[in-house]
Scaffold this motif. Structure first.
Motif, mmCIF file in Angstrom:
data_model
loop_
_atom_site.group_PDB
_atom_site.id
_atom_site.type_symbol
_atom_site.label_atom_id
_atom_site.label_comp_id
_atom_site.label_asym_id
_atom_site.label_seq_id
_atom_site.Cartn_x
_atom_site.Cartn_y
_atom_site.Cartn_z
ATOM 1 N N GLU A 196 0.827 -1.216 0.000
ATOM 2 C CA GLU A 196 0.000 0.000 0.000
ATOM 3 C C GLU A 196 0.856 1.258 0.000
ATOM 4 N N SER A 197 2.024 1.183 0.607
ATOM 5 C CA SER A 197 2.872 2.370 0.751
ATOM 6 C C SER A 197 3.372 2.903 -0.581
ATOM 7 N N GLN A 198 3.275 2.097 -1.649
ATOM 8 C CA GLN A 198 3.740 2.567 -2.952
ATOM 9 C C GLN A 198 2.654 3.297 -3.741
ATOM 10 N N LYS A 199 1.441 3.318 -3.218
ATOM 11 C CA LYS A 199 0.367 4.050 -3.893
ATOM 12 C C LYS A 199 0.560 5.554 -3.709
ATOM 13 N N LEU A 200 0.089 6.314 -4.671
ATOM 14 C CA LEU A 200 0.065 7.772 -4.570
ATOM 15 C C LEU A 200 -1.359 8.235 -4.340
ATOM 16 N N SER A 201 -1.495 9.395 -3.726
ATOM 17 C CA SER A 201 -2.815 10.010 -3.619
ATOM 18 C C SER A 201 -3.190 10.620 -4.958
ATOM 19 N N LEU A 202 -4.479 10.887 -5.132
ATOM 20 C CA LEU A 202 -4.932 11.530 -6.364
ATOM 21 C C LEU A 202 -4.226 12.866 -6.559
ATOM 22 N N LYS A 203 -4.105 13.639 -5.499
ATOM 23 C CA LYS A 203 -3.443 14.939 -5.633
ATOM 24 C C LYS A 203 -1.981 14.779 -6.026
ATOM 25 N N GLN A 204 -1.296 13.801 -5.449
ATOM 26 C CA GLN A 204 0.125 13.619 -5.777
ATOM 27 C C GLN A 204 0.329 13.321 -7.256
ATOM 28 N N ILE A 205 -0.448 12.412 -7.811
ATOM 29 C CA ILE A 205 -0.219 12.044 -9.206
ATOM 30 C C ILE A 205 -0.772 13.109 -10.156
ATOM 31 N N LEU A 206 -1.876 13.764 -9.791
ATOM 32 C CA LEU A 206 -2.383 14.845 -10.639
ATOM 33 C C LEU A 206 -1.394 16.001 -10.666
ATOM 34 N N ASP A 207 -0.817 16.317 -9.529
ATOM 35 C CA ASP A 207 0.193 17.385 -9.495
ATOM 36 C C ASP A 207 1.446 16.977 -10.277
ATOM 37 N N ALA A 208 1.807 15.702 -10.229
ATOM 38 C CA ALA A 208 2.969 15.239 -11.000
ATOM 39 C C ALA A 208 2.739 15.441 -12.488
ATOM 40 N N TYR A 209 1.511 15.190 -12.945
ATOM 41 C CA TYR A 209 1.181 15.304 -14.358
ATOM 42 C C TYR A 209 0.972 16.747 -14.810
ATOM 43 N N THR A 210 0.932 17.672 -13.893
ATOM 44 C CA THR A 210 0.680 19.064 -14.246
ATOM 45 C C THR A 210 1.851 19.937 -13.795
ATOM 46 N N GLN A 211 1.845 20.365 -12.528
ATOM 47 C CA GLN A 211 2.917 21.262 -12.099
ATOM 48 C C GLN A 211 4.276 20.564 -12.009
ATOM 49 N N GLY A 212 4.286 19.252 -11.705
ATOM 50 C CA GLY A 212 5.560 18.543 -11.671
ATOM 51 C C GLY A 212 6.218 18.511 -13.039
ATOM 52 N N SER A 213 5.453 18.104 -14.056
ATOM 53 C CA SER A 213 6.005 18.061 -15.413
ATOM 54 C C SER A 213 6.274 19.462 -15.946
#
Length: 565
Positions: free
Chosen positions: A479-496
């Motif tokens: 379970e610890s390897q899962k990301l939250s919705l906010k974490q992955i959405l932010d990765a695909y937007t502000q992170g990239s």
């Protein structure tokens, strides 16, 4: 300033808040001027303001794919496309049909077959001989680290039992040494001298075909992870991008990642920097830039070429002497990465196995020790396996973790061609996104399309669930390897956006930034995690221009992006 466009009656996820706001969003001159309640935006609205009724939909920052191959993907869409095949039989039927429909093509070229269709992931030349016996056939697999060829193709290339495996590559062979039909990594290059070159017009049309598809998925910017200096008659993809931008056909924001040729040595850096400067002299860097270098550190786990610290196992679970392929000696990697960093360019690593990750981080550490800290924003893509001791080094070196989240789940290729051949416990170390995030690594996101779909929604679903959409398999890893919705959405937007050096202008929805955004039909923050994949993009906007509208394409043939309203 008065609003030219107003999004109302919906939700807005700015990226700076914990979740979506029930708010309106105002745009003028291609930029966001305000996000707020109707009362707060009242004075900016005039009778001339164009209103977009969201009807409860969600506005998010435009997705930015930080690792993708649009021109190559578009070319393959226009050739023998096997990506939709669901079995070996269907793949061969598609090859036969394409050959029949294109009788004048001297070679049958294409891509997209899945390794799990065939025993051991290695189809034979006889299978292709049965459907196309009279012309060479050369088909790249879905992950683009291997190819399948027929007898005529091997003969045209002069490849036989006496042909040695090239450095960094391998041929599957029959008992007498005759090529069996599948080639891996550097062995693919043995066909380069005889395969037809990709003409410029095909590459240009491939770009436009890809752009049309990617806009429908809410993608407003991308980093093309393979823009080589062309050889022979092949089209120059950098010229394709530059010409498309000049013609107004290029709607997305593009970072062209120049390919580091592992056979060309340090001498190629001069040509790479000259190409970078040529783009910089002609274009706003928010539209097109070429200040990134792609370095392929290793291969892939499915064909045992990903560089691992532990040896691969054989089909009986016994240790072999194979730890995969490092395409560069570690000291050589340190030397040229330090030089690239000194030139002010970003390094984009393909690092899939844990030994490749170590090598890439060691090279970045050497570059920092030599050149000092800077804002080049290097990143490592794929990260299928990462040693625990290397996880905290990402934050320490300001190296981003470029994740291909769609792969972080059980599926046929993973369960039959990968996990059985890795050390026990490898599943828990697979795609350690949660561990990287917890250690402070900056996450950015990409798809590696056409290896897999470019759809960010599908990747987001897997990052949160570690299960593919529609599957009932167990999650991959703890379970610890899962990301939250906010974490992955932010990765695909502000992170990239950060990795693309576009963060001052894009990546979040706030006043002053460019109006690059996507509209989702459902508020994904209100959906159960297992239903995230249900959401679809209904509109895509870049610089305040609607470049994709699903309502239009559902009722007619898809229009070129350049004529979208």
């Amino acid at each position: 300033m008065h609003a030219e466009i107003l999004f109302e009656n919906g939700w807005v996820y700015t990226g700076n808040d914990a979740g979506p706001l029930r708010a309106n969003l105002a745009i003028a001159e291609g930029r966001i001027i305000a996000v707020g309640t109707p009362d707060e935006l009242h004075d900016s609205v005039t009778p001339k303001t164009r209103k977009v009724d969201l009807q409860g939909q969600l506005v998010v920052p435009g997705f930015q794919d930080a690792h993708i191959h649009p021109i190559f993907a578009g070319i393959e869409l226009l050739q023998c496309d096997l990506t939709e095949a669901t079995s070996a039989e269907e793949a061969m039927a598609r090859v036969a049909r394409y050959a029949a429909d294109n009788p004048d093509e001297p070679w049958i070229l294409g891509a997209g077959w899945s390794m799990d269709f065939f025993p051991g992931g290695t189809p034979t030349r006889e299978l292709l001989d049965a459907v196309v016996p009279d012309r060479p056939v050369y088909l790249v697999n879905r992950d683009h680290h291997g190819a399948w060829a027929n007898t005529a193709a091997f003969e045209a290339a002069g490849i036989g039992a006496e042909t040695p495996d090239p450095e960094g590559g391998r041929l599957e062979r029959e008992e007498d040494g005759t090529p069996a039909g599948t080639v891996h990594e550097g062995a693919m290059d043995l066909f380069n001298a005889v395969k037809p070159a990709v003409p410029y017009e095909l590459a240009y049309q491939g770009l436009l075909a890809s752009q049309q598809l990617l806009l429908s998925q809410g993608i407003t910017a991308w980093q093309d992870a393979w823009v080589p200096i062309p050889e022979g008659e092949h089209a120059d993809h950098l010229d394709v991008y530059m010409d498309a931008a000049k013609a107004g056909d290029l709607k997305v924001r593009v970072i062209a990642c120049q390919w580091w040729d592992r056979t060309a040595g340090m001498a190629q850096l001069e040509a790479i920097t000259q190409r970078r400067d040529r783009v910089a002299d002609s274009f706003d860097h928010h539209q097109l830039n070429a200040n990134t270098v792609k370095v392929m550190v290793d291969g892939v786990a499915e064909n045992y070429t990903a560089a691992m610290h532990h040896v691969y196992l054989d089909h009986h679970g016994h240790h072999t002497d194979n730890r995969g392929i490092e395409f560069f000696e570690p000291e050589e990697l340190k030397e040229f990465v330090t030089a690239i960093d000194a030139s002010g360019m970003q390094v984009h690593f393909h690092a899939l196995g844990d030994r490749a990750v170590t090598d890439a981080l060691d090279a970045l550490e050497a570059a920092r020790d030599s050149n000092g800290s800077n804002d080049n924003r290097h990143h490592l893509a794929h990260l299928q396996v990462v040693r625990s001791e290397d996880v905290p080094r990402f934050a320490g070196l300001n190296a981003a973790a470029n994740v291909q989240a769609l792969w972080a789940c059980h599926e046929e290729q993973m369960d039959t061609l990968t996990l059985p051949f890795l050390e026990p416990g490898a599943e828990d170390r697979h795609y350690p996104f949660g561990e990287l995030a917890s250690a402070g690594a900056r996450l950015v996101a990409g798809s590696d399309w056409p290896v897999s779909t470019a759809d960010p929604i599908a990747a987001i679903h897997v990052a949160v669930n570690r299960i593919a959409p529609g599957e009932d398999l167990p999650p991959l890893g703890p379970e610890s390897q899962k990301l939250s919705l906010k974490q992955i959405l932010d990765a695909y937007t502000q992170g990239s956006a950060w990795i693309n050096h576009l963060d001052t202008e894009t990546g979040t929805l706030e006043p002053g930034k460019l109006a690059d955004l996507a509209v989702l039909d459902l508020n994904v923050f209100d959906l159960p995690a297992q239903e995230l994949h249900r959401s679809v993009v209904t509109q895509t906007w870049i610089g305040g221009e609607c470049v994709y509208d699903r309502a239009l394409t559902r009722n007619s043939q898809a229009q070129p992006a350049s004529v979208m309203p």
